[in-house]
Design a protein around this motif. Structure first.
Motif, PDB file in Angstrom:
ATOM      1  N   UNK A 171       0.937  -1.194  -0.087  1.00  0.00           N
ATOM      2  CA  UNK A 171      -0.114   0.106  -0.111  1.00  0.00           C
ATOM      3  C   UNK A 171       0.843   1.116  -0.139  1.00  0.00           C
ATOM      4  N   UNK A 172       1.957   1.252   0.354  1.00  0.00           N
ATOM      5  CA  UNK A 172       2.713   2.490   0.477  1.00  0.00           C
ATOM      6  C   UNK A 172       4.411   2.224   0.446  1.00  0.00           C
ATOM      7  N   UNK A 173       4.932   3.257   0.121  1.00  0.00           N
ATOM      8  CA  UNK A 173       6.723   3.561   0.087  1.00  0.00           C
ATOM      9  C   UNK A 173       6.781   4.463   0.705  1.00  0.00           C
ATOM     10  N   UNK A 192      -1.776   2.683  -4.197  1.00  0.00           N
ATOM     11  CA  UNK A 192      -3.153   2.516  -4.901  1.00  0.00           C
ATOM     12  C   UNK A 192      -3.867   3.858  -4.414  1.00  0.00           C
ATOM     13  N   UNK A 193      -5.052   3.843  -5.266  1.00  0.00           N
ATOM     14  CA  UNK A 193      -6.132   5.119  -5.122  1.00  0.00           C
ATOM     15  C   UNK A 193      -6.397   5.045  -3.524  1.00  0.00           C
ATOM     16  N   UNK A 194      -6.807   3.612  -2.938  1.00  0.00           N
ATOM     17  CA  UNK A 194      -7.492   3.837  -1.669  1.00  0.00           C
ATOM     18  C   UNK A 194      -6.406   4.228  -0.657  1.00  0.00           C
ATOM     19  N   UNK A 195      -5.238   3.701  -0.671  1.00  0.00           N
ATOM     20  CA  UNK A 195      -4.342   4.294   0.378  1.00  0.00           C
ATOM     21  C   UNK A 195      -4.059   5.642   0.256  1.00  0.00           C
ATOM     22  N   UNK A 196      -3.972   6.173  -1.133  1.00  0.00           N
ATOM     23  CA  UNK A 196      -3.559   7.740  -1.254  1.00  0.00           C
ATOM     24  C   UNK A 196      -4.831   8.605  -0.702  1.00  0.00           C
ATOM     25  N   UNK A 197      -6.080   7.942  -0.895  1.00  0.00           N
ATOM     26  CA  UNK A 197      -7.334   8.704  -0.106  1.00  0.00           C
ATOM     27  C   UNK A 197      -6.875   8.686   1.366  1.00  0.00           C
ATOM     28  N   UNK A 198      -6.778   7.680   1.778  1.00  0.00           N
ATOM     29  CA  UNK A 198      -6.652   7.427   3.131  1.00  0.00           C
ATOM     30  C   UNK A 198      -5.586   8.164   3.811  1.00  0.00           C
ATOM     31  N   UNK A 205       1.911   8.102  11.209  1.00  0.00           N
ATOM     32  CA  UNK A 205       0.487   8.078  10.491  1.00  0.00           C
ATOM     33  C   UNK A 205      -0.008   6.730  10.864  1.00  0.00           C
ATOM     34  N   UNK A 206      -1.362   6.635  10.538  1.00  0.00           N
ATOM     35  CA  UNK A 206      -2.155   5.246  10.343  1.00  0.00           C
ATOM     36  C   UNK A 206      -1.872   4.634   9.089  1.00  0.00           C
ATOM     37  N   UNK A 207      -1.728   3.352   9.107  1.00  0.00           N
ATOM     38  CA  UNK A 207      -1.437   2.543   8.034  1.00  0.00           C
ATOM     39  C   UNK A 207      -2.464   2.291   7.525  1.00  0.00           C
ATOM     40  N   UNK A 208      -2.980   2.590   6.006  1.00  0.00           N
ATOM     41  CA  UNK A 208      -4.063   2.499   5.199  1.00  0.00           C
ATOM     42  C   UNK A 208      -4.656   1.269   5.423  1.00  0.00           C
ATOM     43  N   UNK A 209      -3.921   0.140   5.463  1.00  0.00           N
ATOM     44  CA  UNK A 209      -4.377  -1.297   5.525  1.00  0.00           C
ATOM     45  C   UNK A 209      -4.656  -1.587   7.277  1.00  0.00           C
TER      46      UNK A 209
END
Length: 223
Positions: A28-30, A82-88, A206-210
């Motif tokens: 989900x992230x880098x 991904x877009x979901x992680x970007x929004x989160x 931050x909080x992890x998007x997953x």
């Protein structure tokens, strides 16, 4: 009369070479440690095309921008995959739920060991890309600061921005009377002569998007 010299966009842009310093990678992230002198996104024209997100896309074609650092600021950045992680992640920045800690070396020594700056800011339309303090129409901007160490000519400070205005830390430190060393826009004289902008994004929480687990990534300042 001599003709004015034409300066092409990016004529002074010489980004550092070398691989991207990856701190963390998952689905989900880098998270990376951005070097000073490298743009986050491409500027106008081919001379300004080399940038952090471009280099990352060579490794991760799905990479998406979440936030930015100034070209000459180094430090920790997070990108989505991904877009979901970007929004989160974007919502966390928007709602000021991301813990951001910076370290800077400033000119001189403040009279106090810590404090809080609450000075609204606005773009200086007559002198872009500079920003300026404007009590009447500026957007709210707050920065907490603390001296970590000091010598006869400069101080190392920790900075916690409550807001994320463009050039906020740079302008607030100048307003305090102690500009960040090496700042080409807000420092003058000897303070402007440092080999780089002495500003580093030391940690990002931050909080992890997953799943929402708390995450924190940090890198010490290189100065």
């Amino acid at each position: 009369m001599a003709k004015p010299r034409l300066v092409l966009p990016g004529a002074d842009y010489a980004p550092p070479a070398g691989p991207v310093h990856l701190l963390h990678v998952d689905d989900s992230l880098v998270v990376v440690n951005k070097p000073s002198g490298l743009l986050c996104v491409p500027g106008k024209g081919p001379a300004l095309s080399d940038c952090l997100i471009g280099r990352l896309r060579a490794l991760f074609p799905d990479i998406l921008l979440v936030h930015r650092l100034d070209r000459d600021t180094s430090g920790v950045m997070v990108f989505a995959r991904n877009r979901r992680a970007q929004r989160h992640l974007g919502r966390q920045f928007e709602k000021r739920r991301v813990e951001k800690t910076y370290v800077a070396r400033i000119a001189g020594r403040p009279g106090l060991s810590s404090g809080r700056i609450d000075l609204p800011m606005i773009a200086d339309l007559s002198d872009r890309p500079r920003q300026k303090i404007c009590l009447a129409t500026g957007r709210a901007a707050q920065t907490a600061w603390r001296v970590l160490a000091a010598d006869h000519g400069s101080s190392l400070v920790r900075l916690h921005p409550a807001t994320g205005r463009s050039h906020q830390l740079r302008l607030h430190m100048r307003a305090l009377g102690h500009p960040i060393l090496g700042d080409p826009l807000y420092a003058t004289g000897a303070a402007a002569g440092a080999p780089r902008l002495m500003l580093h994004a030391q940690s990002l929480g931050f909080r992890h998007p997953d799943g929402g687990a708390p995450c924190e990534f940090s890198r010490p300042a290189p100065f």
